[in-house]
Design a protein around this motif. Structure first.
Motif, short mmCIF file in Angstrom:
data_model
loop_
_atom_site.label_atom_id
_atom_site.label_comp_id
_atom_site.label_asym_id
_atom_site.label_seq_id
_atom_site.Cartn_x
_atom_site.Cartn_y
_atom_site.Cartn_z
N ALA A 61 0.85 -1.19 0.00
CA ALA A 61 0.00 0.00 0.00
C ALA A 61 0.88 1.25 0.00
N PRO A 62 0.44 2.32 -0.61
CA PRO A 62 1.25 3.54 -0.64
C PRO A 62 1.45 4.11 0.75
N SER A 63 2.54 4.83 0.94
CA SER A 63 2.71 5.59 2.18
C SER A 63 1.84 6.85 2.07
N GLU A 64 1.12 7.16 3.12
CA GLU A 64 0.18 8.28 3.10
C GLU A 64 0.35 9.12 4.35
N THR A 65 0.36 10.42 4.16
CA THR A 65 0.38 11.34 5.29
C THR A 65 -0.85 12.25 5.20
N ILE A 66 -1.35 12.64 6.35
CA ILE A 66 -2.53 13.49 6.44
C ILE A 66 -2.19 14.68 7.32
N SER A 67 -2.53 15.87 6.83
CA SER A 67 -2.36 17.09 7.61
C SER A 67 -3.70 17.80 7.71
N MET A 68 -4.03 18.28 8.89
CA MET A 68 -5.28 19.02 9.06
C MET A 68 -5.21 19.89 10.29
N LYS A 69 -6.10 20.86 10.35
CA LYS A 69 -6.15 21.78 11.49
C LYS A 69 -7.51 21.63 12.17
N ILE A 70 -7.48 21.54 13.50
CA ILE A 70 -8.72 21.51 14.26
C ILE A 70 -8.74 22.69 15.23
N GLU A 71 -9.94 23.12 15.58
CA GLU A 71 -10.11 24.24 16.51
C GLU A 71 -10.67 23.71 17.82
N ILE A 72 -10.15 24.24 18.91
CA ILE A 72 -10.65 23.91 20.24
C ILE A 72 -11.02 25.22 20.93
N ASP A 73 -12.24 25.30 21.45
CA ASP A 73 -12.75 26.57 21.97
C ASP A 73 -13.63 26.29 23.18
N ALA A 74 -13.35 26.97 24.28
CA ALA A 74 -14.12 26.75 25.51
C ALA A 74 -15.21 27.80 25.72
N THR A 75 -15.47 28.62 24.71
CA THR A 75 -16.43 29.72 24.88
C THR A 75 -17.81 29.24 25.32
N ASP A 76 -18.34 28.23 24.62
CA ASP A 76 -19.68 27.74 24.97
C ASP A 76 -19.71 27.17 26.38
N GLN A 77 -18.66 26.42 26.75
CA GLN A 77 -18.62 25.83 28.09
C GLN A 77 -18.51 26.90 29.16
N LEU A 78 -17.77 27.96 28.86
CA LEU A 78 -17.63 29.04 29.85
C LEU A 78 -18.95 29.79 30.02
N GLU A 79 -19.70 29.93 28.94
CA GLU A 79 -21.00 30.62 29.03
C GLU A 79 -21.98 29.86 29.91
#
Length: 217
Positions: A61-79
């Motif tokens: 199988a080919p070698s595969e790399t994955i790059s991505m960005k995720i956001e983490i935000d506590a605004t709703d929990q703080l409200e």
């Protein structure tokens, strides 16, 4: 959140850590699904130089790399005055991601004890299996290779409450696992599903050629 009663339910992406020493996997659900994912595949070709019989052989199988960005935000929990978010911000979520790169503290202590007892060689620990899930059509065994965390907001106690996290992942294939390992089965099932979807696309392409919609010469 929209009040429209027929709004589709969005599938949440996640990273799942499966430790053979623990019956309960650790699931890190993405608060917001990534808007962009970059995947890079490189073929594992035969290296039989000058041998014409080997030119079309594929080593695996080919070698595969994955790059991505995720956001983490506590605004709703703080409200809503969530006690964990108020006390720690997003430290728990960041820690769960970062620990995918760490050996366990229990292993570090055990290794130290063995070294003090005169053990000449201590084997490195086996990390838990990490699985990336971004929908039912992509459930892959992966290795987290790097994290870049950009903390963008803090509470009065300097706890981070917002962050962007860049993930770099290496996809593990059936070539990386023994046959009985769950990672072997997961990747093989992923490839079988990919072959089925490719067959659907191929049938449509042949139909387009037959109808004169596509010219190949």
């Amino acid at each position: 959140m929209t009040s429209f009663p027929r709004s589709p339910r969005v599938t949440k992406g996640a990273l799942v850590s499966v430790d053979r020493q623990s019956p309960i996997p650790k699931v890190i659900v993405f608060q917001y699904n990534p808007e962009k994912m970059t995947r890079s595949l490189k073929a594992k070709e035969s290296t039989g130089e000058g041998d014409r019989e080997e030119v079309l052989r594929i080593k695996g199988a080919p070698s595969e790399t994955i790059s991505m960005k995720i956001e983490i935000d506590a605004t709703d929990q703080l409200e809503t005055a969530d006690p964990v978010a108020v006390r720690l911000g997003i430290y728990p979520q960041l820690s769960a991601l970062e620990l995918l790169l760490y050996p366990t503290s229990s292993h570090v202590k055990s290794k130290t004890i063995q070294a003090l007892a005169g053990t000449l060689e201590v084997a490195p620990p086996e990390s838990p299996l990490t699985i990336l899930s971004t929908g039912r059509n992509r459930v892959l065994p992966v290795r987290l290779t790097s994290l870049t965390i950009n903390e963008t907001a803090f509470d009065p106690n300097l706890n981070p409450i917002q962050a962007d996290v860049d993930l770099s992942l290496e996809v593990l294939t059936y070539d990386d696992f023994p046959v009985g390992n769950v990672g072997y089965a997961l990747f093989l099932a992923h490839q079988v599903a990919k072959e089925a979807m490719a067959a659907l696309g191929t049938v449509k392409s042949i139909g387009a050629i037959a109808s004169g919609g596509v010219k190949i010469f």
